[in-house]
Design a protein around this motif. Sequence first.
Motif, PDB file in Angstrom:
ATOM      1  N   MET A 118      34.938  39.710  27.637  1.00 29.78           N
ATOM      2  CA  MET A 118      34.681  41.114  27.308  1.00 29.78           C
ATOM      3  C   MET A 118      33.182  41.409  27.227  1.00 29.78           C
ATOM      4  O   MET A 118      32.694  42.388  27.801  1.00 29.78           O
ATOM      5  N   GLU A 119      32.455  40.578  26.495  1.00 26.82           N
ATOM      6  CA  GLU A 119      31.042  40.880  26.231  1.00 26.82           C
ATOM      7  C   GLU A 119      30.128  40.533  27.394  1.00 26.82           C
ATOM      8  O   GLU A 119      29.209  41.290  27.709  1.00 26.82           O
ATOM      9  N   LYS A 120      30.379  39.408  28.048  1.00 27.69           N
ATOM     10  CA  LYS A 120      29.429  38.922  29.039  1.00 27.69           C
ATOM     11  C   LYS A 120      29.804  39.212  30.488  1.00 27.69           C
ATOM     12  O   LYS A 120      28.969  39.092  31.380  1.00 27.69           O
ATOM     13  N   ILE A 121      31.059  39.576  30.725  1.00 27.37           N
ATOM     14  CA  ILE A 121      31.483  39.781  32.114  1.00 27.37           C
ATOM     15  C   ILE A 121      32.050  41.177  32.333  1.00 27.37           C
ATOM     16  O   ILE A 121      31.502  41.949  33.130  1.00 27.37           O
ATOM     17  N   GLU A 122      33.135  41.509  31.638  1.00 25.97           N
ATOM     18  CA  GLU A 122      33.814  42.787  31.895  1.00 25.97           C
ATOM     19  C   GLU A 122      32.868  43.970  31.759  1.00 25.97           C
ATOM     20  O   GLU A 122      32.869  44.881  32.596  1.00 25.97           O
ATOM     21  N   SER A 123      32.049  43.969  30.721  1.00 28.39           N
ATOM     22  CA  SER A 123      31.138  45.093  30.476  1.00 28.39           C
ATOM     23  C   SER A 123      30.009  45.173  31.496  1.00 28.39           C
ATOM     24  O   SER A 123      29.305  46.178  31.573  1.00 28.39           O
ATOM     25  N   LYS A 124      29.825  44.102  32.291  1.00 31.71           N
ATOM     26  CA  LYS A 124      28.726  44.063  33.269  1.00 31.71           C
ATOM     27  C   LYS A 124      29.200  44.318  34.696  1.00 31.71           C
ATOM     28  O   LYS A 124      28.379  44.371  35.620  1.00 31.71           O
ATOM     29  N   LEU A 125      30.486  44.458  34.925  1.00 26.51           N
ATOM     30  CA  LEU A 125      30.985  44.672  36.283  1.00 26.51           C
ATOM     31  C   LEU A 125      30.485  46.010  36.827  1.00 26.51           C
ATOM     32  O   LEU A 125      30.516  47.022  36.123  1.00 26.51           O
ATOM     33  N   PRO A 126      30.028  46.062  38.090  1.00 25.95           N
ATOM     34  CA  PRO A 126      29.520  47.310  38.669  1.00 25.95           C
ATOM     35  C   PRO A 126      30.586  48.402  38.662  1.00 25.95           C
ATOM     36  O   PRO A 126      31.637  48.248  39.292  1.00 25.95           O
ATOM     37  N   PRO A 127      30.341  49.508  37.953  1.00 27.45           N
ATOM     38  CA  PRO A 127      31.393  50.528  37.819  1.00 27.45           C
ATOM     39  C   PRO A 127      31.726  51.262  39.110  1.00 27.45           C
ATOM     40  O   PRO A 127      32.813  51.809  39.244  1.00 27.45           O
ATOM     41  N   GLU A 128      30.807  51.264  40.063  1.00 27.47           N
ATOM     42  CA  GLU A 128      31.052  52.021  41.300  1.00 27.47           C
ATOM     43  C   GLU A 128      32.038  51.325  42.226  1.00 27.47           C
ATOM     44  O   GLU A 128      32.597  51.940  43.128  1.00 27.47           O
ATOM     45  N   ASP A 129      32.216  50.011  42.037  1.00 27.08           N
ATOM     46  CA  ASP A 129      33.081  49.239  42.935  1.00 27.08           C
ATOM     47  C   ASP A 129      34.491  49.110  42.367  1.00 27.08           C
ATOM     48  O   ASP A 129      34.678  49.040  41.152  1.00 27.08           O
ATOM     49  N   LEU A 130      35.456  49.066  43.269  1.00 28.01           N
ATOM     50  CA  LEU A 130      36.831  48.694  42.887  1.00 28.01           C
ATOM     51  C   LEU A 130      36.875  47.169  42.920  1.00 28.01           C
ATOM     52  O   LEU A 130      36.690  46.556  43.980  1.00 28.01           O
ATOM     53  N   ILE A 131      37.092  46.565  41.755  1.00 24.13           N
ATOM     54  CA  ILE A 131      36.935  45.120  41.629  1.00 24.13           C
ATOM     55  C   ILE A 131      38.258  44.466  41.248  1.00 24.13           C
ATOM     56  O   ILE A 131      38.908  44.865  40.280  1.00 24.13           O
ATOM     57  N   PHE A 132      38.618  43.443  42.017  1.00 24.46           N
ATOM     58  CA  PHE A 132      39.782  42.617  41.711  1.00 24.46           C
ATOM     59  C   PHE A 132      39.282  41.316  41.087  1.00 24.46           C
ATOM     60  O   PHE A 132      38.464  40.612  41.689  1.00 24.46           O
ATOM     61  N   VAL A 133      39.762  41.015  39.885  1.00 20.14           N
ATOM     62  CA  VAL A 133      39.426  39.765  39.199  1.00 20.14           C
ATOM     63  C   VAL A 133      40.663  38.880  39.246  1.00 20.14           C
ATOM     64  O   VAL A 133      41.721  39.241  38.717  1.00 20.14           O
ATOM     65  N   GLU A 134      40.524  37.707  39.878  1.00 17.37           N
ATOM     66  CA  GLU A 134      41.688  36.896  40.230  1.00 17.37           C
ATOM     67  C   GLU A 134      41.653  35.513  39.572  1.00 17.37           C
ATOM     68  O   GLU A 134      40.630  35.076  39.063  1.00 17.37           O
ATOM     69  N   LYS A 135      42.794  34.826  39.648  1.00 19.67           N
ATOM     70  CA  LYS A 135      42.944  33.424  39.242  1.00 19.67           C
ATOM     71  C   LYS A 135      42.461  33.175  37.817  1.00 19.67           C
ATOM     72  O   LYS A 135      41.337  32.741  37.585  1.00 19.67           O
ATOM     73  N   TYR A 136      43.358  33.441  36.894  1.00 17.84           N
ATOM     74  CA  TYR A 136      43.059  33.299  35.470  1.00 17.84           C
ATOM     75  C   TYR A 136      43.416  31.888  34.992  1.00 17.84           C
ATOM     76  O   TYR A 136      44.248  31.205  35.596  1.00 17.84           O
ATOM     77  N   PRO A 137      42.813  31.444  33.857  1.00 13.71           N
ATOM     78  CA  PRO A 137      43.204  30.138  33.295  1.00 13.71           C
ATOM     79  C   PRO A 137      44.701  30.116  32.995  1.00 13.71           C
ATOM     80  O   PRO A 137      45.311  31.171  32.761  1.00 13.71           O
ATOM     81  N   PRO A 138      45.306  28.954  32.989  1.00 15.69           N
ATOM     82  CA  PRO A 138      46.765  28.870  32.819  1.00 15.69           C
ATOM     83  C   PRO A 138      47.257  29.465  31.503  1.00 15.69           C
ATOM     84  O   PRO A 138      48.373  29.996  31.455  1.00 15.69           O
ATOM     85  N   TYR A 139      46.438  29.396  30.429  1.00 23.03           N
ATOM     86  CA  TYR A 139      46.861  29.988  29.159  1.00 23.03           C
ATOM     87  C   TYR A 139      46.805  31.516  29.205  1.00 23.03           C
ATOM     88  O   TYR A 139      47.291  32.192  28.303  1.00 23.03           O
ATOM     89  N   GLN A 140      46.214  32.077  30.270  1.00 19.06           N
ATOM     90  CA  GLN A 140      46.186  33.519  30.484  1.00 19.06           C
ATOM     91  C   GLN A 140      47.142  33.939  31.608  1.00 19.06           C
ATOM     92  O   GLN A 140      47.087  35.056  32.082  1.00 19.06           O
ATOM     93  N   ALA A 141      48.021  33.017  32.002  1.00 16.09           N
ATOM     94  CA  ALA A 141      48.906  33.306  33.141  1.00 16.09           C
ATOM     95  C   ALA A 141      49.957  34.340  32.801  1.00 16.09           C
ATOM     96  O   ALA A 141      50.450  35.055  33.689  1.00 16.09           O
ATOM     97  N   ALA A 142      50.342  34.430  31.516  1.00 13.55           N
ATOM     98  CA  ALA A 142      51.370  35.394  31.078  1.00 13.55           C
ATOM     99  C   ALA A 142      52.640  35.194  31.911  1.00 13.55           C
ATOM    100  O   ALA A 142      53.250  34.141  31.861  1.00 13.55           O
TER     101      ALA A 142
END
Length: 403
Positions: free
Chosen positions: A280-304
């Motif tokens: 949240m603090e170091k990555i999500e808040s820094k993503l370029p807002p103008e781009d449509l961004i896909f964030v892929e391949k999460y750690p297994p404990y975040q697989a849901a």
Amino acid sequence: MTRQEYLSQIWKSYPAMPAHSKAAGRIYQIERDGESLKLILQRDQKTHKIQFEKAPPYSEFLIEGDLVAVVSSEEILLLAPQKRSLPRRQFDPELLKTWNVYVQGLRDFFTSQDFIELKTPSLVVCPGTEPSLDVFSTTLKVGSRTQKLYLPTSPELHLKKALALGAEKIFEIAPCYRNGEVTERHQPEFLMLEWYRAFDNLTSIKKDVENLVHTLTKLLKVPGPRSVKSYSIAELFKSYCDFDLRPDTTKEELKKLAEKLQVDVRSADSIDDFFFLIFMEKIESKLPPEDLIFVEKYPPYQAALARLTEDGWGDRFEVYWKGLELANAFHELNHPEIQRLRSAEDLEKKKDLHKEVVSLDEEFFECLEAGMPPSGGIALGVERLFMAMLGKERISDLRLFPL
């Protein structure tokens, strides 16, 4: 005679709308000059000026805020007096018209591709097991029988049942409910768009997202994303945190990373907490807002509810645009034993977080055991995408009756 005496003794209370009238609306302004009278009426966000050379009978008792009909040059009919101020809410017909075009555009996009729209229940035995979510519950009473039911946090379980029952390309725009969420981006009740492709994977779902955003921005005549980018979670941790994230990265390693990056993790307990706070603090808040961004391949404990890839990552993605998380997609898990194990783990996490522990939907597991095809699925926040397209900061700005 006072206004109150007029209302109680003379006025025919709350008359029907007359068959013939020159104008009608709420009095926005009254101007009296000798015997003449000028009314400015407001209706459908427009104002209308009505001039009387001689004020009609009893018009001296009208006040700004009253609802009236102008029957003739000699008669004003009081339809409903304003006895107290209106609630502080704003009806914006232009925004609502745009919203209606947008929602219809969502439906048209999917029906044009031969998706079938479903309607799943709003009272369910299991609202979803996501550990961090608080739920709304109620009790069904039929004679002597009682049963605890919930408002769904997502229509996911029932849509997946439909996949097992033979549906292949389905979508729903469903009201969803999450307790304890009132922020600029959250309301306890919101709309979720979910769609699924049976016998398919996330490649098709990603194309759907790109095409949907392009179609809707064109429909509403608003600028689309500057570009479309895809990054794995590991790539983002390397770029923004100079850290090599692996599927088997431990909680202690993430804790040390947080300390190095000076991320406040005093509230963290589980590995999910450390991951989320750093992201949240170091990555999500820094993503370029103008781009449509896909964030892929999460750690297994975040697989849901996603499968794991061959190299151990959760096969899912999230979508970001304009600083908003818009959607969450999964290469759906259809292994009944693994799904039951993950659901049990979710309930344990709920218990640890002192959340209400919900019941499981055994019919869902019955469908998995009968066979649900490999599928790609996604949940998209309907209000969130609308906010991104129109540059709205608060979800409450889209609602006539926000909480």
